[in-house]
Design an enzyme around this catalytic site. Structure first.
Site, PDB file in Angstrom:
ATOM      1  N   GLU A 120       0.742  -1.350  -0.087  1.00 60.10           N
ATOM      2  CA  GLU A 120      -0.066  -0.062  -0.120  1.00 60.10           C
ATOM      3  C   GLU A 120       0.852   1.255  -0.055  1.00 60.10           C
ATOM      4  O   GLU A 120       0.416   2.271  -0.351  1.00 60.10           O
ATOM      5  CB  GLU A 120      -0.929   0.025   1.146  1.00 60.10           C
ATOM      6  CG  GLU A 120      -2.276  -1.024   0.972  1.00 60.10           C
ATOM      7  CD  GLU A 120      -1.635  -2.320   1.557  1.00 60.10           C
ATOM      8  OE1 GLU A 120      -0.523  -2.864   2.032  1.00 60.10           O
ATOM      9  OE2 GLU A 120      -2.606  -3.008   1.720  1.00 60.10           O
ATOM     10  N   PHE A 165     -11.467  -7.428  13.609  1.00 62.67           N
ATOM     11  CA  PHE A 165     -10.499  -8.239  12.811  1.00 62.67           C
ATOM     12  C   PHE A 165     -10.069  -6.754  11.637  1.00 62.67           C
ATOM     13  O   PHE A 165     -11.160  -6.163  10.994  1.00 62.67           O
ATOM     14  CB  PHE A 165     -10.786  -9.137  12.300  1.00 62.67           C
ATOM     15  CG  PHE A 165      -9.878  -9.830  11.070  1.00 62.67           C
ATOM     16  CD1 PHE A 165      -8.377 -10.215  11.584  1.00 62.67           C
ATOM     17  CD2 PHE A 165     -10.048  -9.887   9.796  1.00 62.67           C
ATOM     18  CE1 PHE A 165      -7.411 -10.598  10.821  1.00 62.67           C
ATOM     19  CE2 PHE A 165      -8.956 -10.209   8.809  1.00 62.67           C
ATOM     20  CZ  PHE A 165      -7.840 -10.636   9.348  1.00 62.67           C
ATOM     21  N   GLN A 166      -9.027  -6.424  11.686  1.00 61.54           N
ATOM     22  CA  GLN A 166      -8.147  -5.421  10.773  1.00 61.54           C
ATOM     23  C   GLN A 166      -8.810  -4.142  11.021  1.00 61.54           C
ATOM     24  O   GLN A 166      -9.239  -3.511   9.843  1.00 61.54           O
ATOM     25  CB  GLN A 166      -8.527  -5.897   9.368  1.00 61.54           C
ATOM     26  CG  GLN A 166      -7.667  -7.155   8.933  1.00 61.54           C
ATOM     27  CD  GLN A 166      -7.340  -7.489   7.434  1.00 61.54           C
ATOM     28  OE1 GLN A 166      -8.113  -7.068   6.705  1.00 61.54           O
ATOM     29  NE2 GLN A 166      -6.375  -7.942   7.305  1.00 61.54           N
ATOM     30  N   LYS A 206     -17.921  -0.841   5.855  1.00 63.85           N
ATOM     31  CA  LYS A 206     -18.188  -2.163   5.041  1.00 63.85           C
ATOM     32  C   LYS A 206     -20.008  -1.971   4.769  1.00 63.85           C
ATOM     33  O   LYS A 206     -20.481  -2.152   3.622  1.00 63.85           O
ATOM     34  CB  LYS A 206     -17.825  -3.304   5.450  1.00 63.85           C
ATOM     35  CG  LYS A 206     -18.200  -4.585   4.438  1.00 63.85           C
ATOM     36  CD  LYS A 206     -17.727  -5.768   4.972  1.00 63.85           C
ATOM     37  CE  LYS A 206     -17.764  -7.162   3.911  1.00 63.85           C
ATOM     38  NZ  LYS A 206     -17.021  -7.155   2.816  1.00 63.85           N
TER      39      LYS A 206
END
Ligand code: TPP
Length: 564
Positions: free
Chosen positions: A40, A102-103, A152
């Site tokens: 990235e 998570f993440q 999301k």
């Protein structure tokens, strides 16, 4: 995707992951090109290099958590240099934010200090407006990176919202025309000055004001020095050019700053690498400052005549009000300094010097190449031994000083300007930080040429240790280099570690090595005649230093010219 299209985006760089899969699902059908980076940080520097080369806003899309943290260096690099970028990041679902999901990373928190503005989108209906605002903020005023974090669930939600503009943001009204009274005051000061000097920075390039700067300098007969970020804003082949100023600036530029009676900073920010000891900076001068960013006025150096506005518009107004002064004596003086103390090196030695390599790149490309650099000695030599005549031809991390910037920035620049020759000049330390991006150049058959000045050292660190730390070379040796007498890899003087030629080949590129001046010329000629990406590794003298040098904290007049 509609927002990107509305903003005129042609190309997006990035890398997918769980929290941006929905965005990538749409990206699959989008009408613009997506370039998959391998890290990235590489994606962010590609977007940045694309922006610096083209003047358009760079764009990247990365996933949440580690995708974001990997992007931070790229954002900070662009932020410090005022480069327009929009970075879109995925985020865990809204309901999970704050749960150590998570993440998950606190993206807006982490990036607040390295972006011009950032958003956490909470309602899908806001997306069209936020997209328009982000591109507006990134590219207006002093440009900079803007980040949009989209959870999301927001990515998956449906909306019929559209944004038809215009963008109105309370409290964000970048200046455009400068105040007429301030401009008149500056014109009067310029007309009266006996020893005026223009000091141009990256703002002249960002503000597309190079033509106006040239017109002003030539009309009024004023010498010009530029910062590292300003290289190319004024042609360095022009008799009025004193070239770069500051820590590794020219003698002529640093003497002129110290002697001038009026210093006009144009789109520059009095960085400490430029000023040296502030109390002795431009000690005899009235100081004027033209800049679009009001927060930079009198930030480090007290300014007598501030003009806040778009540099292009301010310079245009100024040109109409200045007259050609009779300053033959001053121009004779600055010309004499320039001629007496040009950047030079030992041309008699048999050893391969890094300066020679850069000079050859200059000659073989007829000065027409776009040069990107990493950070260190080679970056300074790239400023000394290549003469820049056009804006956007020197691309380097000036503010943050980011090693690992050069190769991905070259790839971004080449994507933006496919017809140009792009050369990434690197050190053997820096190139190892993002070498993996070479596959992107291979995959897209980009003709990027990577020239590695391999001195077997973190050269600039070694130079400081030689000059200011009693020759104690703490952790600045990189081993390798196949030189006889190599002490670092005992008993194996023929080892190249890593072997950049093999590494280039392993990535699918052509790799060439040169150890002498003759081999260098041949390798460079071959590289420029070869269509795809080529890596040229030059094994150069390990302990060459960059001169002149103003020691940290010293005044510009305390330049060191050599160790002898
Ligand atoms: C990411 C990063 N880490 C550390 C530094 C500190 N640093 C500045 S110059 C330099 C050495 C660079 O070595 P190299 O790339 O081989 O270039 P050279 O100076 O030898 O030309 C280092 C470690 C930096 N600028 N950026």
């Amino acid at each position: 995707m509609d927002g990107l299209q509305a903003a005129g985006v042609e190309m997006v760089f990035g890398l997918p992951g769980g929290m941006v899969l929905d965005l990538f699902a749409e990206l699959y059908h989008a009408p613009f090109k997506f370039v998959l980076a391998r890290h990235e940080q590489g994606a962010a520097h590609m977007a940045d290099g694309y922006a610096r080369a083209t003047g358009r806003t760079g764009c990247c899309i990365v996933t949440s958590g580690p995708g974001v943290t990997n992007t931070v260096t790229g954002l900070a690099t662009a932020y410090m240099d005022g480069i327009p970028m929009v970075c879109i990041t995925g985020q865990v679902p809204s309901a999970m934010i704050g749960n150590d999901a998570f993440q998950e990373a606190d993206t807006t928190g982490i990036t607040r200090a390295v972006t011009k503005h950032n958003y956490l989108v909470k309602d899908v209906d806001d997306i069209p407006r936020i997209m328009a605002e982000a591109f507006h903020v990134a590219s207006t005023g002093k440009p900079g990176p803007v980040l949009i974090d989209i959870p999301k669930d927001v990515q998956r939600a449906k909306t019929k919202a559209v944004f038809n503009g215009p963008v109105v943001m309370r409290g964000y009204n970048p200046a455009s025309k400068g105040h007429p009274k301030q401009i008149a005051k500056l014109a009067e000061a310029l007309n009266k000055a006996h020893k005026p000097l223009l000091y141009a920075g990256g703002g002249v390039i960002a503000g597309d004001a190079s033509e106006e700067l040239i017109a002003l300098a030539r009309k009024a007969g004023i010498p010009v020095t530029t910062t590292l970020m300003g290289l190319g804003a004024f042609p360095e082949t022009d008799p009025l050019s004193l070239r770069m100023l500051g820590m590794h600036g020219s003698v002529a530029a640093n003497r002129a700053v110290t002697a001038c009676d009026l210093l006009v900073a144009v789109g520059a920010r009095f960085d400490d690498r430029v000023t040296g000891k502030i109390s002795e900076f431009a000690p005899h001068a009235t100081i004027a400052h033209i800049d679009i960013d009001p927060s930079t006025i009198s930030k480090s150096v007290e300014v007598d005549i501030p003009v806040v506005g778009d540099v292009k518009l301010v310079l245009k107004d100024l040109i109409g009000q200045v007259v050609r002064g009779d300053r033959a004596e001053w121009l004779d003086q600055t010309t004499a300094w320039r001629q007496e103390f040009s950047f030079d090196y030992d041309r008699k030695t048999k050893e391969l010097l890094p300066q020679f390599v850069i000079e050859k790149v200059y000659e073989l490309t007829k000065g027409e190449a776009i040069i990107t650099t990493d950070v260190g000695q080679h970056q300074m030599w790239a400023a000394h031994f290549f003469k820049y005549t056009k804006p956007r031809s020197f691309i380097s991390s000036g503010g943050l000083g980011t090693m690992g910037f050069g190769l991905p920035a070259a790839i971004g620049a080449q994507f933006g300007l496919p017809g140009r020759t792009v050369v990434s000049l690197s050190g053997d330390g820096s190139i190892q930080m993002n070498f993996q991006e070479l596959v992107v150049a291979v995959e897209h058959n980009l003709p990027v040429k990577v020239v590695i000045l391999n001195n077997g050292n973190l050269g600039m660190v070694r130079q400081w240790q030689a000059m200011f730390y009693k020759n104690e070379y703490s952790a600045s040796g990189l081993g390798q280099t196949g030189r006889a007498g190599n002490e670092q890899i005992e008993g194996r003087p023929d080892v190249y570690l890593p072997d950049f030629v093999k590494l280039a080949e392993a990535h699918g590129a052509v790799g060439l090595r040169a150890t002498t001046a003759g081999e260098t010329v041949k390798a460079l000629e071959k590289a420029f005649a070869t269509p795809g990406p080529v890596v040229v590794e030059c094994i150069v003298k390990p302990d060459e230093n960059v001169y002149p040098m103003v020691p940290p904290g010293a005044s510009l007049m305390e330049m060191i010219h050599s160790m002898a």
